[in-house]
Write a protein that holds these residues in place. Structure first.
Motif, PDB file in Angstrom:
ATOM      1  N   PRO A 166     -51.459 -65.912 -41.012  1.00  0.00           N
ATOM      2  CA  PRO A 166     -52.423 -65.630 -42.071  1.00  0.00           C
ATOM      3  C   PRO A 166     -53.781 -65.229 -41.507  1.00  0.00           C
ATOM      4  N   SER A 201     -47.436 -58.756 -44.655  1.00  0.00           N
ATOM      5  CA  SER A 201     -48.678 -59.058 -45.360  1.00  0.00           C
ATOM      6  C   SER A 201     -49.619 -57.869 -45.257  1.00  0.00           C
ATOM      7  N   ASP A 212     -50.686 -57.630 -51.250  1.00  0.00           N
ATOM      8  CA  ASP A 212     -50.775 -58.888 -50.522  1.00  0.00           C
ATOM      9  C   ASP A 212     -49.534 -59.133 -49.668  1.00  0.00           C
ATOM     10  N   TRP A 245     -57.780 -64.999 -45.815  1.00  0.00           N
ATOM     11  CA  TRP A 245     -56.867 -65.203 -46.929  1.00  0.00           C
ATOM     12  C   TRP A 245     -57.361 -66.322 -47.823  1.00  0.00           C
ATOM     13  N   GLU A 272     -53.012 -67.300 -51.225  1.00  0.00           N
ATOM     14  CA  GLU A 272     -52.248 -66.428 -50.333  1.00  0.00           C
ATOM     15  C   GLU A 272     -51.567 -67.226 -49.231  1.00  0.00           C
ATOM     16  N   LYS A 273     -52.260 -68.205 -48.696  1.00  0.00           N
ATOM     17  CA  LYS A 273     -51.659 -69.060 -47.667  1.00  0.00           C
ATOM     18  C   LYS A 273     -50.479 -69.850 -48.221  1.00  0.00           C
TER      19      LYS A 273
END
Length: 100
Positions: free
Chosen positions: A2, A26, A36, A6, A10-11
């Protein structure tokens, strides 16, 4: 991995995707649009919209352009906890499997 930029959502989506074993890209680029997450094996885009969503007109326009490029399934996630994201992901995967 990640990005440090982010969002928490999103994580969490990334964690759920990894737990399912789905391969993803991603910040995938489609023309002039970044998404995303892109799940290439099932040709699905996953967007982290946050609990309130993005601007509906802008998203609808971009989604239309993505569909013109062959991306039929675009999942907008507003869920923001691990449990609710897992539930939504399972629901969408089951819906997709049923349509095959």
């Amino acid at each position: 991995m990640p990005s440090k930029f982010w969002t928490k959502q999103e994580k969490l989506i990334q964690k759920c995707l990894e737990e399912t074993g789905l391969r993803y890209i991603s910040q995938a680029r489609f023309g002039t649009y970044d998404v995303d997450f892109y799940l290439p094996e099932i040709e699905v885009v996953v967007e982290a919209d946050g609990p309130f969503g993005h601007l509906a007109k802008r998203d609808a326009y971009r989604d239309g352009k993505l569909k013109d490029m062959g991306i039929e399934d675009i999942w907008h996630f507003r869920e923001n906890t691990l449990e609710t994201i897992k539930g939504r992901l399972c629901l969408e995967l089951n819906r997709l499997e049923a349509s095959l």
